[in-house]
Design a protein around this motif. Sequence first.
Motif, PDB file in Angstrom:
ATOM      1  N   ARG A 216       0.994  -9.736  25.232  1.00  0.00           N
ATOM      2  CA  ARG A 216       0.500  -8.846  26.277  1.00  0.00           C
ATOM      3  C   ARG A 216      -1.005  -8.660  26.195  1.00  0.00           C
ATOM      4  O   ARG A 216      -1.626  -8.182  27.143  1.00  0.00           O
ATOM      5  CB  ARG A 216       1.203  -7.492  26.176  1.00  0.00           C
ATOM      6  N   GLY A 217      -1.602  -9.010  25.065  1.00  0.00           N
ATOM      7  CA  GLY A 217      -3.059  -8.935  24.946  1.00  0.00           C
ATOM      8  C   GLY A 217      -3.571  -7.591  24.471  1.00  0.00           C
ATOM      9  O   GLY A 217      -4.743  -7.274  24.653  1.00  0.00           O
ATOM     10  N   GLU A 220      -5.641  -7.629  20.363  1.00  0.00           N
ATOM     11  CA  GLU A 220      -7.070  -7.842  20.156  1.00  0.00           C
ATOM     12  C   GLU A 220      -7.824  -6.515  20.232  1.00  0.00           C
ATOM     13  O   GLU A 220      -8.709  -6.239  19.426  1.00  0.00           O
ATOM     14  CB  GLU A 220      -7.572  -8.815  21.224  1.00  0.00           C
ATOM     15  N   THR A 221      -7.429  -5.699  21.196  1.00  0.00           N
ATOM     16  CA  THR A 221      -8.061  -4.391  21.347  1.00  0.00           C
ATOM     17  C   THR A 221      -7.798  -3.518  20.126  1.00  0.00           C
ATOM     18  O   THR A 221      -8.695  -2.873  19.598  1.00  0.00           O
ATOM     19  CB  THR A 221      -7.502  -3.697  22.600  1.00  0.00           C
ATOM     20  N   SER A 224      -9.904  -4.375  17.302  1.00  0.00           N
ATOM     21  CA  SER A 224     -11.328  -4.058  17.433  1.00  0.00           C
ATOM     22  C   SER A 224     -11.608  -2.592  17.123  1.00  0.00           C
ATOM     23  O   SER A 224     -12.749  -2.165  17.127  1.00  0.00           O
ATOM     24  CB  SER A 224     -11.819  -4.406  18.840  1.00  0.00           C
ATOM     25  N   ARG A 229      -7.009  -3.620   9.115  1.00  0.00           N
ATOM     26  CA  ARG A 229      -5.813  -4.403   9.446  1.00  0.00           C
ATOM     27  C   ARG A 229      -4.645  -3.981   8.584  1.00  0.00           C
ATOM     28  O   ARG A 229      -3.499  -3.962   9.036  1.00  0.00           O
ATOM     29  CB  ARG A 229      -6.118  -5.886   9.284  1.00  0.00           C
ATOM     30  N   GLU A 404      -7.122 -14.719  10.540  1.00  0.00           N
ATOM     31  CA  GLU A 404      -7.436 -14.882  11.961  1.00  0.00           C
ATOM     32  C   GLU A 404      -6.763 -16.101  12.569  1.00  0.00           C
ATOM     33  O   GLU A 404      -6.475 -16.111  13.755  1.00  0.00           O
ATOM     34  CB  GLU A 404      -8.953 -14.938  12.170  1.00  0.00           C
ATOM     35  N   PHE A 408      -5.081 -15.159  15.910  1.00  0.00           N
ATOM     36  CA  PHE A 408      -5.661 -15.755  17.120  1.00  0.00           C
ATOM     37  C   PHE A 408      -5.241 -17.197  17.256  1.00  0.00           C
ATOM     38  O   PHE A 408      -6.062 -18.078  17.445  1.00  0.00           O
ATOM     39  CB  PHE A 408      -7.190 -15.646  17.082  1.00  0.00           C
TER      40      PHE A 408
ATOM     41  N   LYS B  15     -19.018 -21.175  15.099  1.00  0.00           N
ATOM     42  CA  LYS B  15     -17.590 -21.036  14.810  1.00  0.00           C
ATOM     43  C   LYS B  15     -16.899 -22.378  14.995  1.00  0.00           C
ATOM     44  O   LYS B  15     -16.961 -22.987  16.059  1.00  0.00           O
ATOM     45  CB  LYS B  15     -16.943 -20.010  15.739  1.00  0.00           C
ATOM     46  N   THR B  52     -15.972 -16.019  24.777  1.00  0.00           N
ATOM     47  CA  THR B  52     -15.037 -15.135  24.084  1.00  0.00           C
ATOM     48  C   THR B  52     -15.189 -15.255  22.566  1.00  0.00           C
ATOM     49  O   THR B  52     -15.202 -14.259  21.846  1.00  0.00           O
ATOM     50  CB  THR B  52     -13.597 -15.478  24.504  1.00  0.00           C
ATOM     51  N   ARG B  56     -16.071 -12.262  20.135  1.00  0.00           N
ATOM     52  CA  ARG B  56     -15.118 -11.887  19.082  1.00  0.00           C
ATOM     53  C   ARG B  56     -15.809 -11.836  17.724  1.00  0.00           C
ATOM     54  O   ARG B  56     -15.496 -10.986  16.896  1.00  0.00           O
ATOM     55  CB  ARG B  56     -13.962 -12.886  19.015  1.00  0.00           C
ATOM     56  N   ALA B  59     -17.704  -8.663  17.564  1.00  0.00           N
ATOM     57  CA  ALA B  59     -16.818  -7.503  17.419  1.00  0.00           C
ATOM     58  C   ALA B  59     -16.048  -7.544  16.097  1.00  0.00           C
ATOM     59  O   ALA B  59     -15.147  -6.740  15.894  1.00  0.00           O
ATOM     60  CB  ALA B  59     -15.848  -7.450  18.595  1.00  0.00           C
ATOM     61  N   THR B  60     -16.379  -8.504  15.242  1.00  0.00           N
ATOM     62  CA  THR B  60     -15.778  -8.686  13.900  1.00  0.00           C
ATOM     63  C   THR B  60     -14.288  -9.030  13.930  1.00  0.00           C
ATOM     64  O   THR B  60     -13.587  -8.865  12.935  1.00  0.00           O
ATOM     65  CB  THR B  60     -15.958  -7.446  12.977  1.00  0.00           C
ATOM     66  N   LEU B  61     -13.826  -9.539  15.064  1.00  0.00           N
ATOM     67  CA  LEU B  61     -12.414  -9.914  15.113  1.00  0.00           C
ATOM     68  C   LEU B  61     -12.167 -11.221  14.401  1.00  0.00           C
ATOM     69  O   LEU B  61     -11.120 -11.433  13.805  1.00  0.00           O
ATOM     70  CB  LEU B  61     -11.952 -10.028  16.571  1.00  0.00           C
ATOM     71  N   ILE B  62     -13.146 -12.124  14.492  1.00  0.00           N
ATOM     72  CA  ILE B  62     -13.050 -13.371  13.752  1.00  0.00           C
ATOM     73  C   ILE B  62     -14.355 -13.544  12.982  1.00  0.00           C
ATOM     74  O   ILE B  62     -15.400 -13.025  13.390  1.00  0.00           O
ATOM     75  CB  ILE B  62     -12.775 -14.588  14.669  1.00  0.00           C
ATOM     76  N   ALA B  63     -14.260 -14.237  11.868  1.00  0.00           N
ATOM     77  CA  ALA B  63     -15.432 -14.390  11.009  1.00  0.00           C
ATOM     78  C   ALA B  63     -16.203 -15.643  11.398  1.00  0.00           C
ATOM     79  O   ALA B  63     -15.608 -16.676  11.684  1.00  0.00           O
ATOM     80  CB  ALA B  63     -14.983 -14.476   9.559  1.00  0.00           C
ATOM     81  N   PHE B  89     -15.213  -2.511  22.468  1.00  0.00           N
ATOM     82  CA  PHE B  89     -14.931  -3.913  22.804  1.00  0.00           C
ATOM     83  C   PHE B  89     -13.869  -3.980  23.888  1.00  0.00           C
ATOM     84  O   PHE B  89     -12.796  -3.396  23.770  1.00  0.00           O
ATOM     85  CB  PHE B  89     -14.464  -4.650  21.545  1.00  0.00           C
ATOM     86  N   ALA B  91     -11.762  -6.779  25.661  1.00  0.00           N
ATOM     87  CA  ALA B  91     -11.417  -8.199  25.651  1.00  0.00           C
ATOM     88  C   ALA B  91     -11.097  -8.674  27.060  1.00  0.00           C
ATOM     89  O   ALA B  91     -10.655  -7.903  27.899  1.00  0.00           O
ATOM     90  CB  ALA B  91     -10.221  -8.429  24.732  1.00  0.00           C
ATOM     91  N   SER B  93      -8.735 -10.691  27.916  1.00  0.00           N
ATOM     92  CA  SER B  93      -7.283 -10.678  28.133  1.00  0.00           C
ATOM     93  C   SER B  93      -6.731  -9.283  27.900  1.00  0.00           C
ATOM     94  O   SER B  93      -5.556  -9.116  27.608  1.00  0.00           O
ATOM     95  CB  SER B  93      -6.630 -11.644  27.155  1.00  0.00           C
ATOM     96  N   THR B  94      -7.599  -8.282  28.015  1.00  0.00           N
ATOM     97  CA  THR B  94      -7.174  -6.944  27.592  1.00  0.00           C
ATOM     98  C   THR B  94      -5.987  -6.452  28.392  1.00  0.00           C
ATOM     99  O   THR B  94      -5.801  -6.797  29.562  1.00  0.00           O
ATOM    100  CB  THR B  94      -8.332  -5.937  27.702  1.00  0.00           C
TER     101      THR B  94
END
Lengths: 410, 253
Positions: A216-217, A220-221, A224, A229, A404, A408, B15, B52, B56, B59-63, B89, B91, B93-94
């Motif tokens: 559903r996406g 990710e939110t 953030s 985690r 990740e 992801f 990346k 994206t 990301r 926003a520190t979601l991926i390194a 943040f 996204a 696809s939010t």
Amino acid sequence: MKLRDTLTVYRKELRDALRDRRTLVSMFLVPAVIMPAIFFLFGTATYQVVKSAQAQPPVVAVLGGMDSPAVKAALEVQPGLVVVPAPDDWRERIAGKRLRAVVEIPAGFEASLTEHAPAEVRIYHYEGEFKSGYAVGELRRFFTELRERTLARRLEERGLPAGFARPFDIRTENVAPPEKVGGNSFGGFIPYLLILLSFTGVIYPAIDLMAGEKERGTLETLLSSPASRLDIVLGKFLLVLTVSLTTVACSLLSMTVSLVVGGIAMIGSGRMAEQLSGAAKAGSALPSLDPLGLVGVVVLVLPLAVLFAAVALTISLFARTQKEAQTYLAPLVAVVILPAIAGVLPGVELDSTLALVPVLNVTLACKELVSGVWPWGQLALIFGSTCVYAGAALAWCVRMFGRESVLFRS
Amino acid sequence: MIRTVPMIEARHLTKVFRDKKRGEVRAVDDVSFTCEPGRIYGLLGANGAGKTTTLRMLATLIAPSGGEAVVAGFGVATHPAEVRARVGFLAASTALYGRLTARETIAYFGQLHGLDDARIAARTAQLAEELGMGDFLDRRVDTFSTGMKQKTSIARTLVQDPDVLILDEPTLGLDVMAARGIVRFVRECRARGKTVIYSTHIMSEVEKLCDRVGIIHGGRLLAEGTLDELRERHGERDLEEIFVKVAGGEGVV
Ligand SMILES: Nc1ncnc2c1ncn2[C@@H]1O[C@H](COP(=O)(O)OP(=O)(O)OP(=O)(O)O)[C@@H](O)[C@H]1O
Ligand SMILES: [Mg+2]
């Protein structure tokens, strides 16, 4: 790790789950329906079979015996049997369950009793069929008594003591607690159901909370946010565990209610089996559970539920979509069912090696527990090993949630 | 002009994904840019350009596989939690939790940001007022239109009043009116001193909003500067022409 964040995630997931019809169904409705249904089926089916065998005596036929009218007459008035003349197609009738058994009295049977000639009474039956077995039992009883009487008369004629032809008696006596007898059949089934429900309970929330959130996406939110985690995954894990344990608790509750409402006091006493003394053996098929053992079962199911929740969450985490998660988790049901079934099979007994096999060990231990047997050493081994597996699975889950490439996946 | 400390700074950000089918994918390749406080930085790129992925990483979601980035004074690799606490943040696809109401959604993220109930209530009221959410605040999200959902998403992005906004194609899938509303709102955020990084493939939004633009293509930042600088450098007025020139050409910086 911040407990506050874990609880924030947990509370939100709880609220979310309680608004989800599918979670509610698997948590409350399934146990509420399944448990009484199982009890009803097992209880009444067994009861009916035993009762109807008594209420409607099995129909048997006599072959031969024209020259043994006394025996034949005695047989015809024997309570617990309905004797009919033997039809020509008696073999087919036995196979067709219209006739339960046929007894063949050899020619000159009565004469042979006085003349001391050897004779053989033959009983034809349907092996393994309950009513046929019952008829055989009755016939056997009749002829055994006749034999005893004949023997006693012969001894008396010769002035010999009654013990002459019977130097000693052999008696078997059951020393296992009466519950133990039940534990091997129906009793073993209850914990098995609890194990199964504790697993089916985790499937839907695990899919929804990981793969679902990914698909559903919203994941990710969530990631953030400043919550770590670890806290996020622990909050989710706690929710899945809650659903699983609630399912188990509801099953226990629903089971208790069905026992009380059903008016069949099956727990502990096995009273029904006593009442049906005529078919006491059939009583072993009746459910009889040791309530204290059930407490032990719940204690063992706790770490197992942790294991299930962690494994299901991790697998769901690897999936990109809910469908994919379902595909991964569906075969896992078999993985849970197989050891559970192996556990209820007769002959598979708990030992130190099996005590280390996840799921199977708990199933086997539960079988003992509901029979009122507490093998403490093995129980400790089982509880300990299940805790280790559960801890390892949770650690693995947390680790994967930090990765990740898993979060992801594209 | 006095040089201020940049609010967002990417240095040689790279990346590399290891993909089973495609092998090594350099989704972002040596990208460097800075964004001053109170400015809007536009990241313009086509599908698969690496927008994206860049956001990301910020926003520190991926390194990052290479390079580094500093956001609101903290390194994304060294202090991810501090960065996340200061960043809102959104996204591309939010999505939202369908079974929660808008108010509950905003409160959830407020709690995750460590706000107390009073502060959450105050922020919710303020954001609902600014975004015009009053009449659907207590309705479940699964009954919302796309525009209502986007407003809710923006409200939850802003609940902690972040210094930095990272918006990944925030107008994706919205109708003209809803998209204009978002653009106006982003401009208001800048007026209040927020630093915004805004990715899009829509030229007009860049022209309307952005103080600086980076054109990203195939993971590389091919051109960068203010709109005027880019126009001057490429001798074109129209951003689309500039974009095609840059993206079509070879490594023009
Ligand atoms: N997790 C991942 N694993 C492997 N490859 C990835 C992953 N994420 C992105 N990519 C690849 O990296 C490249 C850049 O993707 P990215 O999503 O950053 O582009 P984008 O500019 O946001 O495009 P869009 O306009 O489609 O959103 C693409 O080729 C994409 O396939
Ligand atoms: Mg994108």
